[in-house]
Design an enzyme around this catalytic site. Sequence first.
Site, PDB file in Angstrom:
ATOM      1  N   ASP A  35       0.832  -1.199   0.000  1.00 59.33           N
ATOM      2  CA  ASP A  35       0.000   0.000   0.000  1.00 59.33           C
ATOM      3  C   ASP A  35       0.872   1.258   0.000  1.00 59.33           C
ATOM      4  O   ASP A  35       1.684   1.442   0.921  1.00 59.33           O
ATOM      5  CB  ASP A  35      -0.887  -0.032   1.250  1.00 59.33           C
ATOM      6  CG  ASP A  35      -2.024   0.965   1.167  1.00 59.33           C
ATOM      7  OD1 ASP A  35      -2.044   1.775   0.222  1.00 59.33           O
ATOM      8  OD2 ASP A  35      -2.894   0.936   2.053  1.00 59.33           O
ATOM      9  N   ASP A  36       0.707   2.095  -1.000  1.00 56.98           N
ATOM     10  CA  ASP A  36       1.441   3.372  -1.076  1.00 56.98           C
ATOM     11  C   ASP A  36       2.968   3.186  -1.089  1.00 56.98           C
ATOM     12  O   ASP A  36       3.701   4.056  -0.624  1.00 56.98           O
ATOM     13  CB  ASP A  36       1.077   4.307   0.099  1.00 56.98           C
ATOM     14  CG  ASP A  36      -0.329   4.881  -0.004  1.00 56.98           C
ATOM     15  OD1 ASP A  36      -1.073   4.498  -0.920  1.00 56.98           O
ATOM     16  OD2 ASP A  36      -0.681   5.718   0.848  1.00 56.98           O
ATOM     17  N   CYS A  75      -6.109   4.114  -4.009  1.00 54.70           N
ATOM     18  CA  CYS A  75      -6.325   2.780  -3.479  1.00 54.70           C
ATOM     19  C   CYS A  75      -7.516   1.973  -4.006  1.00 54.70           C
ATOM     20  O   CYS A  75      -7.326   0.933  -4.632  1.00 54.70           O
ATOM     21  CB  CYS A  75      -6.459   2.950  -1.969  1.00 54.70           C
ATOM     22  SG  CYS A  75      -6.470   1.440  -1.131  1.00 54.70           S
ATOM     23  N   ARG A  79      -7.394  -1.336  -6.628  1.00 54.18           N
ATOM     24  CA  ARG A  79      -7.737  -2.694  -6.187  1.00 54.18           C
ATOM     25  C   ARG A  79      -8.841  -3.286  -7.055  1.00 54.18           C
ATOM     26  O   ARG A  79      -8.838  -4.479  -7.386  1.00 54.18           O
ATOM     27  CB  ARG A  79      -8.137  -2.691  -4.714  1.00 54.18           C
ATOM     28  CG  ARG A  79      -6.911  -2.524  -3.826  1.00 54.18           C
ATOM     29  CD  ARG A  79      -7.184  -1.923  -2.463  1.00 54.18           C
ATOM     30  NE  ARG A  79      -5.975  -1.225  -2.039  1.00 54.18           N
ATOM     31  CZ  ARG A  79      -5.040  -1.746  -1.232  1.00 54.18           C
ATOM     32  NH1 ARG A  79      -5.213  -2.921  -0.686  1.00 54.18           N
ATOM     33  NH2 ARG A  79      -3.954  -1.064  -0.953  1.00 54.18           N
ATOM     34  N   LYS A 129      -5.892  -5.678   3.611  1.00 56.57           N
ATOM     35  CA  LYS A 129      -6.698  -4.492   3.286  1.00 56.57           C
ATOM     36  C   LYS A 129      -7.518  -4.715   2.023  1.00 56.57           C
ATOM     37  O   LYS A 129      -6.959  -4.903   0.947  1.00 56.57           O
ATOM     38  CB  LYS A 129      -5.766  -3.289   3.118  1.00 56.57           C
ATOM     39  CG  LYS A 129      -6.493  -2.034   2.662  1.00 56.57           C
ATOM     40  CD  LYS A 129      -5.570  -0.846   2.666  1.00 56.57           C
ATOM     41  CE  LYS A 129      -6.179   0.318   1.898  1.00 56.57           C
ATOM     42  NZ  LYS A 129      -5.339   1.513   1.934  1.00 56.57           N
ATOM     43  N   HIS A 131     -10.670  -2.686   0.935  1.00 51.12           N
ATOM     44  CA  HIS A 131     -10.992  -1.350   0.392  1.00 51.12           C
ATOM     45  C   HIS A 131     -11.846  -1.361  -0.874  1.00 51.12           C
ATOM     46  O   HIS A 131     -11.699  -0.493  -1.745  1.00 51.12           O
ATOM     47  CB  HIS A 131      -9.722  -0.505   0.178  1.00 51.12           C
ATOM     48  CG  HIS A 131      -9.976   0.937   0.523  1.00 51.12           C
ATOM     49  ND1 HIS A 131      -9.008   1.899   0.563  1.00 51.12           N
ATOM     50  CD2 HIS A 131     -11.145   1.563   0.820  1.00 51.12           C
ATOM     51  CE1 HIS A 131      -9.552   3.057   0.882  1.00 51.12           C
ATOM     52  NE2 HIS A 131     -10.846   2.870   1.043  1.00 51.12           N
ATOM     53  N   SER A 156      -8.344   1.491   4.770  1.00 56.75           N
ATOM     54  CA  SER A 156      -7.088   2.021   5.295  1.00 56.75           C
ATOM     55  C   SER A 156      -7.188   2.191   6.806  1.00 56.75           C
ATOM     56  O   SER A 156      -8.224   2.607   7.319  1.00 56.75           O
ATOM     57  CB  SER A 156      -6.777   3.385   4.674  1.00 56.75           C
ATOM     58  OG  SER A 156      -6.833   3.296   3.276  1.00 56.75           O
ATOM     59  N   HIS A 233       1.229   2.400   4.146  1.00 52.33           N
ATOM     60  CA  HIS A 233       0.313   3.541   4.273  1.00 52.33           C
ATOM     61  C   HIS A 233       0.500   4.178   5.653  1.00 52.33           C
ATOM     62  O   HIS A 233       0.820   3.486   6.603  1.00 52.33           O
ATOM     63  CB  HIS A 233      -1.115   3.002   4.121  1.00 52.33           C
ATOM     64  CG  HIS A 233      -2.164   4.023   3.850  1.00 52.33           C
ATOM     65  ND1 HIS A 233      -2.592   4.916   4.804  1.00 52.33           N
ATOM     66  CD2 HIS A 233      -2.883   4.291   2.734  1.00 52.33           C
ATOM     67  CE1 HIS A 233      -3.544   5.685   4.284  1.00 52.33           C
ATOM     68  NE2 HIS A 233      -3.730   5.333   3.024  1.00 52.33           N
ATOM     69  N   ASP A 285      -0.243  -0.639  -4.762  1.00 50.77           N
ATOM     70  CA  ASP A 285      -1.519  -0.142  -5.300  1.00 50.77           C
ATOM     71  C   ASP A 285      -1.422   1.196  -6.024  1.00 50.77           C
ATOM     72  O   ASP A 285      -2.261   1.512  -6.860  1.00 50.77           O
ATOM     73  CB  ASP A 285      -2.586  -0.082  -4.192  1.00 50.77           C
ATOM     74  CG  ASP A 285      -2.281   0.947  -3.117  1.00 50.77           C
ATOM     75  OD1 ASP A 285      -1.110   1.352  -2.962  1.00 50.77           O
ATOM     76  OD2 ASP A 285      -3.224   1.356  -2.414  1.00 50.77           O
ATOM     77  N   ASN A 286      -0.410   1.992  -5.655  1.00 49.38           N
ATOM     78  CA  ASN A 286      -0.224   3.303  -6.306  1.00 49.38           C
ATOM     79  C   ASN A 286       1.085   3.887  -5.803  1.00 49.38           C
ATOM     80  O   ASN A 286       1.758   3.271  -4.968  1.00 49.38           O
ATOM     81  CB  ASN A 286      -1.407   4.259  -6.024  1.00 49.38           C
ATOM     82  CG  ASN A 286      -1.812   4.318  -4.565  1.00 49.38           C
ATOM     83  OD1 ASN A 286      -2.898   3.865  -4.184  1.00 49.38           O
ATOM     84  ND2 ASN A 286      -0.932   4.828  -3.722  1.00 49.38           N
ATOM     85  N   LYS A 306       1.274   9.697  -5.516  1.00 55.39           N
ATOM     86  CA  LYS A 306      -0.100   9.220  -5.371  1.00 55.39           C
ATOM     87  C   LYS A 306      -1.130  10.277  -5.774  1.00 55.39           C
ATOM     88  O   LYS A 306      -0.967  11.455  -5.454  1.00 55.39           O
ATOM     89  CB  LYS A 306      -0.314   8.825  -3.906  1.00 55.39           C
ATOM     90  CG  LYS A 306      -1.692   8.294  -3.572  1.00 55.39           C
ATOM     91  CD  LYS A 306      -1.746   7.814  -2.123  1.00 55.39           C
ATOM     92  CE  LYS A 306      -3.147   7.314  -1.775  1.00 55.39           C
ATOM     93  NZ  LYS A 306      -3.233   6.853  -0.376  1.00 55.39           N
TER      94      LYS A 306
END
Length: 527
Positions: A35-36, A75, A79, A129, A131, A156, A233, A285-286, A306
């Site tokens: 994540d991130d 996010c 996904r 996660k 989301h 998150s 994240h 994810d990004n 992001k």
Amino acid sequence: MNLLSVAILVFLSIFTVCHGKDKASLPNIVILFADDVGYGDLEVYGHPTSSTPNLTKLAEGGLVFTQFYAGAPVCSPSRAALLTGRYAVRSGIYPGVLVPTSTGGLPHNETTIAEIVKTRGYSTSMVGKWHLGVGENGTYLPTNQGFDEYLGVPYSHDMCPCYNCFYPNDPCWNTCDLNYTYCPLFNNTDILEQPVNLTTLDATYVQRAKSVIQRNANAGTPFFLYYAFQHAHHPQFASKEFRNATARGTFGDSLAELDWCVGQVMEQLESSGVLDNTLVLFTSDNGPSLRNENRGGNAGLLKCGKGTTYEGGQRVPAIAYWPQRIAPGRTTELAGNMDFLPTIANLVGATLPSVALDGVDMAPILFEGKKSARDTFFYYFTEPNPKYGIYAVRYNQYKAHYYTQGQQNSDEFNHDKDCRPSANRTLHDPPLLYDLDLDPSENYNLSSKEYSQILAKIQEIKSQFESTMVWGESQVKKPTSTAVEPCCKKDCTPFPDCCQCHRPSWSSSILSTLGNKDFAKLRWTRN
Ligand SMILES: *[C@@H]1O[C@H](CO)[C@@H](O)[C@H](O)[C@H]1NC(C)=O
Ligand SMILES: *[C@@H]1O[C@H](CO)[C@@H](O)[C@H](O)[C@H]1NC(C)=O
Ligand SMILES: *[C@@H]1O[C@H](CO)[C@@H](O)[C@H](O)[C@H]1NC(C)=O
Ligand SMILES: *[C@@H]1O[C@H](CO)[C@@H](O)[C@H](O)[C@H]1NC(C)=O
Ligand SMILES: *[C@@H]1O[C@H](CO)[C@@H](O)[C@H](O)[C@H]1NC(C)=O
Ligand SMILES: *[C@@H]1O[C@H](CO)[C@@H](O)[C@H](O)[C@H]1NC(C)=O
Ligand SMILES: *[C@@H]1O[C@H](CO)[C@@H](O)[C@H](O)[C@H]1NC(C)=O
Ligand SMILES: *[C@@H]1O[C@H](CO)[C@@H](O)[C@H](O)[C@H]1NC(C)=O
Ligand SMILES: *[C@@H]1O[C@H](CO)[C@@H](O)[C@H](O)[C@H]1NC(C)=O
């Protein structure tokens, strides 16, 4: 044996290889989704102070992508793109992301990777996660989207009050979002723990991931494990072993714990004897959340992060690992997370869903060292809008920006003013054109006469694509409701503070020290 029976045997074995892939030979699939985590965050992508030895090991034995794209710059839509093989504007996961009070989620008529592999007898598990919505009675949770089992925080971990990020009870960087209920840890559709204890979360996730692997390996059942980390994240958190463990501060500690989890999963695949028959895919994810500055990750030499359609927003690290089938190395071929679905479907011999797919099979890149079947990639902004459509198009090494816009996740104080949220949407006519091979940082606009043929070609690709794009109804814009917010004590008062359930193993020291009242006060006085 006569000639006929030999012929029949040969036919049968060819038939088995092509069609009958018996259960025992079907490969296991593990997707590890960070994540991130930005393009520049891992040691193997050049970060000087990160500590990610297990990911380095994965990279050394696997194929490392340098031109791999998340399906969206934030996010939830990223996904959705990964699990459906489609741009998230199709499934309605826009604008922005889902929140705990969202009544929408990934529509049930979308086909997820989990649903696809289930048709081939796979056991399907998700950890981490999600989301993609919770909704009324947890209707959008993973167990209603093709997963046999789920353990995780469904969004998150900053979409709730946060208070205890580092072992044993050091506070988080801030108090996160005080408007929502405490973050829940779900087991399928039941809440196991609320608030979730972040300092033990990775141990809990790893334990589940390992038991999934062990159980299926013992049973000889092919499995799909989708493990989506809360790391890295913000707010960063870590257990005892990773608190103050790296030279890179809290972000480094969080990333090091993620790396440990990767190591645990790989060790379990090995000790369960299935490593040789498992495709492991790692990505993020990004891009990095630059508004969190040194707590928000790094895009390396890519522009912005992001939320934006610059490279830093969507180009992410990616590693594919399968020693039996994938030759180690680096690839500059174009690929993205939407390509996982068709790749996996073809690999396991499943039928593709009869919908407009945006992913392409990565098999030529992975298994044959050949060129990618993908030569284009479309960038949709965080707040996509049919009125503006696609912001940028990549075609081979060229990228044309029709619109550019900054975004809050790329920080109001960014040294590059193009990244800032104050950089309003700007139309470029002619589009800005960059050669990403020569200019990965998107500095030198080539949009002159000399390139008019490239621009015309890109325009043609874009028009054709957009003329067939069908936008799904927005799930994010559906009215929000506190009635769908996860609460382990339905209808308790005073809401939302009363939504607390501890596992017996909890020492719950921090809550008793602080007192719930203090939290109630914090909650409503935050500016
Ligand atoms: C799902 O249902 C919605 C509403 O009926 C429809 O608009 C959409 O096209 C469907 N999506 C798929 C993938 O079938
Ligand atoms: C949720 O559960 C309640 C109580 O069982 C029921 O009345 C309601 O219809 C359910 N809603 C959905 C969307 O399933
Ligand atoms: C919490 O809700 C208040 C009142 O609706 C709002 O002003 C504030 O921005 C919200 N805070 C966050 C962090 O979303
Ligand atoms: C999770 O739920 C399943 C059934 O839904 C149950 O069998 C299992 O014991 C639960 N696990 C935990 C840790 O509560
Ligand atoms: C790390 O160490 C510093 C100074 O030694 C300390 O102030 C801090 O609270 C520690 N914990 C974390 C999680 O950084
Ligand atoms: C990888 O992670 C494991 C634990 O998950 C750890 O024991 C190991 O030292 C790490 N590093 C390498 C290079 O395997
Ligand atoms: C962006 O738009 C807002 C609202 O229209 C305006 O106030 C602001 O000055 C614009 N920012 C820039 C950098 O032009
Ligand atoms: C990009 O280059 C073209 C052609 O030289 C020019 O028309 C356009 O203004 C440039 N765009 C920017 C933002 O500099
Ligand atoms: C979280 O778990 C750790 C380790 O068991 C424990 O020391 C800590 O007190 C727990 N935190 C809370 C808030 O209970």
